[in-house]
Design an enzyme around this catalytic site. Sequence first.
Site, PDB file in Angstrom:
ATOM      1  N   LYS A 123      -9.446  -7.088  -7.657  1.00 14.65           N
ATOM      2  CA  LYS A 123      -9.779  -6.132  -8.248  1.00 14.65           C
ATOM      3  C   LYS A 123      -8.815  -4.781  -8.560  1.00 14.65           C
ATOM      4  O   LYS A 123      -9.256  -3.928  -9.490  1.00 14.65           O
ATOM      5  CB  LYS A 123     -11.011  -5.399  -7.443  1.00 14.65           C
ATOM      6  CG  LYS A 123     -12.113  -6.215  -7.231  1.00 14.65           C
ATOM      7  CD  LYS A 123     -13.545  -5.495  -7.040  1.00 14.65           C
ATOM      8  CE  LYS A 123     -14.563  -6.168  -6.571  1.00 14.65           C
ATOM      9  NZ  LYS A 123     -15.301  -7.321  -7.729  1.00 14.65           N
ATOM     10  N   LYS A 164      -2.584 -13.095  -9.391  1.00  8.78           N
ATOM     11  CA  LYS A 164      -3.828 -13.163  -8.527  1.00  8.78           C
ATOM     12  C   LYS A 164      -4.860 -12.549  -8.812  1.00  8.78           C
ATOM     13  O   LYS A 164      -4.999 -11.300  -9.601  1.00  8.78           O
ATOM     14  CB  LYS A 164      -3.490 -12.499  -7.304  1.00  8.78           C
ATOM     15  CG  LYS A 164      -4.386 -12.779  -6.098  1.00  8.78           C
ATOM     16  CD  LYS A 164      -3.963 -12.147  -4.700  1.00  8.78           C
ATOM     17  CE  LYS A 164      -5.083 -11.057  -4.433  1.00  8.78           C
ATOM     18  NZ  LYS A 164      -4.912 -10.429  -2.881  1.00  8.78           N
ATOM     19  N   LYS A 217       0.835  -1.173   0.006  1.00 10.30           N
ATOM     20  CA  LYS A 217       0.156   0.091  -0.032  1.00 10.30           C
ATOM     21  C   LYS A 217       0.852   1.224  -0.132  1.00 10.30           C
ATOM     22  O   LYS A 217       0.598   2.173  -0.715  1.00 10.30           O
ATOM     23  CB  LYS A 217      -0.952   0.031   1.148  1.00 10.30           C
ATOM     24  CG  LYS A 217      -2.011  -0.956   1.455  1.00 10.30           C
ATOM     25  CD  LYS A 217      -3.099  -0.925   0.289  1.00 10.30           C
ATOM     26  CE  LYS A 217      -3.967  -1.950   0.394  1.00 10.30           C
ATOM     27  NZ  LYS A 217      -4.912  -2.256  -0.771  1.00 10.30           N
TER      28      LYS A 217
END
Length: 335
Positions: free
Chosen positions: A200, A197, A114
């Site tokens: 979204k 993976k 992040k």
Amino acid sequence: MSSKQIVVSGIRPTGMLHLGNYMGAVKNFISMQNEHPCFFFIADYHSLTTHPNPKDLHNSVKQVLAEYLACGLDPEKCTLYIQSDLPQIPELYLLLNMHAYKGELERVSSFKEKVRTQPDNINAGLLTYPVLMAADIIIHRAHLVPVGKDQEQHLEMARTFGNRFNRMYDIELFPEPQAFNYGGELVKIPGLQGGGKMSKSDGENNVINLIDSPNVLRKKISKAVSDVTPTEANSVPSQPVQNLFDLLKVASTKETLDFYVDAYANCNIRYGDLKKQLAEDMVTFLTPIREKISDILANEEYLGKVAKLGAEKAKESADATLKEARSAIGFRKFY
Ligand code: TYM
């Protein structure tokens, strides 16, 4: 496996559930609810780290609740609730935060990712995300946590925080929760864009949503990344090709999978045919779920009843744990 083992797991309401969520998590939930005391929830506090707008937040929670039910979660068999209905969770999170250290939190892979991908929003909630997740799990004194492979490190943190609390206050309150998947290995469902993976964050074309219509499925799958036809027999498939095989494993028969694996080994694979077959098998696999989702979404009264029942059952369990945790810490009433 003892039938007393308690199960807890949740999913963030970040839109619609996709095939990765289904195979990594929900499929296990459905089987486990028949064998264990289970707590399944919608992790709406966790989704706040990305600042959703209030209307989207509510709709996404409703969507996941309907999708859980459509997939087969039974609110009579398991405890199905919304995380923010339980004030006990943020309270335990606060208590655990006092024994969670900046250094260990900064080393968590999902936090580091992040920091890289959203440098303008590195909030304290992101840093302490694993502490909130630990609180979710240990508030019901869970033993088993059905999750996909990407959550392994968070489970390790949950064990660390639970053990640390036990040690600090000399109490055997929290068991050690283990990540779980039927079949042993944790699952990682790949996306359609050739990466590792299904997620979204790599765009809508990377994911197969449970509610995607047949036409949307055909379109997305026809655009899935493949590769050139191999020129050497029995070569190792590249990641995008392996991804297509892994998706066939989910929705198609073993014969279909073997047919394309052999064709690849013999250098005569036709990716267009594979994708057409995959799309049709995915349509067959997902149509019954999609139809149920839209029926349940239309029934607000039912959704309200389910959420209320779940909140009541979950609060009872959470309250019992929190009382013991508060008492171990030394909180006593003066009145
Ligand atoms: P989330 O919302 O990202 O994903 C929910 C579940 O879906 C699994 N999953 C996958 N499994 C296999 N292949 C994939 N491509 C894939 N993508 C997602 C995830 O592993 C997860 O099991 N932090 C959690 C939510 C959470 C939680 C908890 C989970 C909050 N508190 C307590 C368990 C226990 C998360 O963000 O999952």
